[in-house]
Structures are given as structure tokens and as C-alpha cells.
Design a protein around this motif. Structure first.
Motif, short mmCIF file in Angstrom:
data_model
loop_
_atom_site.label_atom_id
_atom_site.label_comp_id
_atom_site.label_asym_id
_atom_site.label_seq_id
_atom_site.Cartn_x
_atom_site.Cartn_y
_atom_site.Cartn_z
N THR A 274 1.30 -0.32 -9.32
CA THR A 274 1.25 0.77 -8.36
C THR A 274 0.76 2.05 -9.02
N GLY B 177 0.79 -1.22 0.00
CA GLY B 177 0.00 0.00 0.00
C GLY B 177 0.82 1.27 0.00
N ARG C 165 3.90 4.01 -1.35
CA ARG C 165 4.07 4.71 -2.63
C ARG C 165 5.02 3.97 -3.58
N PRO D 22 -4.43 1.80 -6.46
CA PRO D 22 -3.97 1.87 -5.07
C PRO D 22 -4.24 0.58 -4.30
#
Length: 411
Positions: A240, A186, A188, A244
Motif C-alpha cells: 500500500t 484501493g 488507504r 496505489p
């Protein structure tokens, strides 16, 4: 009694990032005093309390002494004499070992501000090696802050390697590994999580099915990056960008596990890897106790990503059967998540990151066409069971052929 804001709230405030939650340390108090003040005890392994109004966590300052393998093998001392500096020393990274007092003054005994400026993830003390969870946490922080230029300090990586070599990470329980994995997915830059674990030599212990992909070649035409492990991280990078959702990212991550089982004499081709991958996927999910919805989507992507890539070439009957296998003709379906992971696979190749993926829209249109078929006329004919299913299938094939394929977007 003194109260200090500690940990992530201080770190993110100094980085100029939103503070999502606040944790507090209480120095010079006892459990009895906290309860007299209205705090509710919630700690299982050490004294933690919820504030009577804010519900934020307040922990008594404590020290920890290693007494057994694993991340629960600690003897905890939370007596009033424990100082703030002693409490901060037991923390994992210097950037997490800072505090703010009631006057907003920073207490930073271990150089957290310096490491924030230098963008370094550095352990506080040699006690870091006593808790194997910290290997995962460092990798997760790398995933969180890689876009800011953070890297793991050399000496911390060396300590993590020693922990992997000694077998300390083998003491991690499945639930904790899975929890850290989902958190990392989860973040970045989740690819940094696996890159750090590889540098630390922890991947064979934690994710051997993924580590086995590195060094396995693929055909250079469709895969200019050649190495399957490199391709896997490129796919995760694309997933990614596209979604999300940790579920989508997990499915993208594991879609090619079967390529590690291709006999070397067949390299660089991997015929049948979609089916071969089911066994290592089951092993990974069983070991980590992955939830059913993660397993289901990952299995669908693994088995059918090749068909999805060829969607524009598929016959109407094959399109309908594919939608059926994906449960995409039911009200509750995962088609969008499936298509997202497949698109990530198509783009997760060196130099092909911006390629178009019309296959997704083709399958969406095929689904709409198939769903336009009404069962009512067949029910009025008295059809049921297998006969009804076969009639519906034929009607859906006809609808897909006339509404999608004859419109010029497929065979």
C-alpha cells in the motif's frame, strides 16, 4: 415532491473530505412524475433516475422487506407515502443515514453526527442483518477511514459475527465479493478490511485461503513476526505504501498462500511453497471470478518472489530466464508491478520495514542489458525458430554478464 442529498456526500462533507459523487433521494413522487420531468429511469431493482442535466442519480424514497436469502431477496416499496426517515432507516451505517435538505439543514434521525465525532461505524437498525453485503461494506469503510481513527462498534461486530455464523454471508455472489475486495484494496488502509472480517468471523467464509495462513509459523530469522498471516498483512501494508495499484496489492496479499499447505512436521520452513500456492490461488481466483491480469501478476509474484529476493546472487543465465518467464523482454510487460510486490514482501517483516531492496534495480539493469541484443544479425545468418531463440538467449546472457554482473553488482 422533496429532494434531499443523502449518504456518502453528506458524510464526507461533515468529515471535511472531498465529495466525489452525490446521491439524491426524492420523497413524495412517482416514476411517472420523474419521467415527465425529464429524468431517465435506470433502476433495475428499485426506482432510480438520472437527472436530465447533471446525470446524477435520484432514487425514490423506499423501504425494503426481507423475503429470501442473499442481498437481492427484498421486497421494495417506493410509494409516495414513504418518508425520508423510513428511507434512511434501511441504510447500513448511521454515518451513511444522514441527509441535507434544500436549505442545507442536516436531517440525522439515527445519530450519524454523534458517531462521526466518536469515530464509530455503527449499524442503523437490526435490519442490517438482512443484507450480507453489509459485512463487506463495513470492512471496506474501516479500510477507508482507519487512518482517521474509526473502528467498528461492538454491537455491530456482534451482529456481523451472527451473520457469519448463520451462513448469511455464504449467499454473497462472487462478483460482489470481488468488487468489494478490489475497492478495499484501493483504500488507504486495506489491511483494516481483513482485520475487521477476521474479528467478525467472516474470513473462513469469504477468503478461506487467506484465513488458513494465520497460526502457521515461519523461521524467526527472516521472519521476526513468525506468523504467516501477520506477515501477509504486513506485506499488504508495505504494498500500500509502495503502489496505489489494487493489482499489485492483490499480488502481495496472496503471494504466500502455499505456506498454509506445508505439512506441520516441516514447520517453520516452507520449501516449495511457491508451487504449492498455485492451487489455492487458482481456487480463489476461480471462485471470485478474478480478471486475468490480476491472476497473471499474482501467479508471477507467487512463483518467482524467492528468485527475485536472490537476484544479486543469480547467474546471468538464471537472470535472463527469469526475465523471460516474467515476459519482461516484451514491449507489454508487468516487471515494475512484479518488483513492487516483491519489495513489499521483503519489507513486510517486523523491524525490516525500511530495508533497502537493490534487487529491483539489479533486475532492471539486467533487462536493459538483455534488450540491447539485436535479433537482426541472427536473422541475416538465416536462423529462425528454436535456433534463433537459443542464439538470442546466449547473446542476452553474455550481455547481462558483461554489462551488469561484471560491473560489480552480481556474480
Amino acid at each position: 415532491m422533496q429532494i434531499f442529498l443523502v449518504g456518502g456526500a453528506v458524510r464526507d462533507r461533515l468529515l471535511g473530505l472531498p465529495v466525489k459523487e452525490r446521491d439524491w433521494v426524492v420523497v413524495g413522487s412517482t416514476p411517472e412524475q420523474m419521467q415527465q420531468l425529464g429524468y431517465r429511469s435506470v433502476g433495475r431493482d428499485f426506482p432510480v433516475f438520472l437527472h436530465p442535466e447533471t446525470r446524477e442519480e435520484y432514487a425514490l424514497a423506499r423501504t425494503e422487506r426481507k423475503t429470501a436469502p442473499g442481498y437481492r431477496g427484498f421486497d421494495v416499496d417506493a410509494l409516495p407515502a414513504v418518508t425520508l426517515e423510513q428511507d434512511l432507516m434501511r441504510r447500513d451505517l448511521t454515518i451513511n443515514a444522514m441527509a441535507l435538505d434544500s436549505e442545507d439543514a442536516i436531517i440525522d434521525p439515527y445519530g450519524g453526527q454523534r458517531d462521526l465525532e466518536q469515530r464509530l461505524l455503527r449499524h442503523v437498525s437490526p435490519a442490517f442483518a438482512e443484507d450480507p453485503v453489509r459485512v463487506l461494506r463495513v470492512a471496506r469503510f474501516a479500510a477507508r477511514y482507519a487512518h482517521l481513527g474509526f473502528s467498528v462498534a461492538h454491537e455491530t461486530l456482534e451482529l456481523m459475527r451472527a451473520m457469519a455464523e448463520s451462513g448469511e454471508v455464504d449467499a454473497l455472489v462472487a462478483e460482489r465479493v470481488w468488487a468489494e475486495l478490489v475497492k478495499a484494496l484501493g483504500e488507504r488502509t486495506p489491511t483494516a478490511f481483513f482485520e475487521v472480517l477476521r474479528e467478525a468471523g467472516a474470513m473462513p467464509h469469504l477468503f478461506p485461503e487467506l484465513e488458513a495462513l494465520f497460526g502457521v509459523p515461519q523461521p524467526p530469522g527472516p521472519h521476526p513476526e513468525i506468523d504467516t498471516g501477520v506477515h501477509t498483512l504486513l506485506v499488504l501494508e508495505q504494498a500500500t505504501r509502495l503502489s496505489p495499484s489494487p493489482r499489485v496489492r492483490f499480488a502481495a496479499l496472496v503471494h504466500d498462500l502455499g505456506k498454509a499447505l506445508t505439512p506441520p512436521e516441516s514447520w517453520p520452513r516452507h520449501h516449495g511453497h511457491e508451487k504449492r500456492g498455485l492451487a489455492p490461488l487458482d481456487a480463489l481466483c476461480e471462485r471470485l471470478k478474478a480478471p486475468k491480469d490480476y491472476r497473471r501478476l499474482a501467479s508471477q509474484v507467487m512463483q518467482y518472489h524467492g528468485l527475485c529476493h536472490r537476484a544479486l546472487e543469480l547467474r546471468p543465465s538464471t537472470l535472463v530466464d527469469l526475465l523471460q518467464r516474467l515476459n519482461a523482454l516484451r514491449p507489454q510487460h508487468d516487471l515494475e508491478a512484479f518488483l513492487c510486490a516483491c519489495e513489499a514482501d521483503a519489507r513486510g517483516r517486523t523491524g525490516l520495514e525500511a530495508r533497502e531492496y537493490p534487487q529491483a534495480d539489479h533486475l532492471r539493469r539486467a533487462r536493459e542489458a538483455a534488450l540491447s541484443v539485436d535479433a537482426e544479425p541472427f536473422l541475416r545468418q538465416g536462423l529462425s525458430g528454436t535456433a534463433l531463440g537459443q542464439a538470442m538467449r546466449e547473446a542476452r546472457i553474455h550481455a547481462v554478464r558483461s554489462q551488469v554482473c561484471r560491473a560489480g553488482s552480481g556474480p
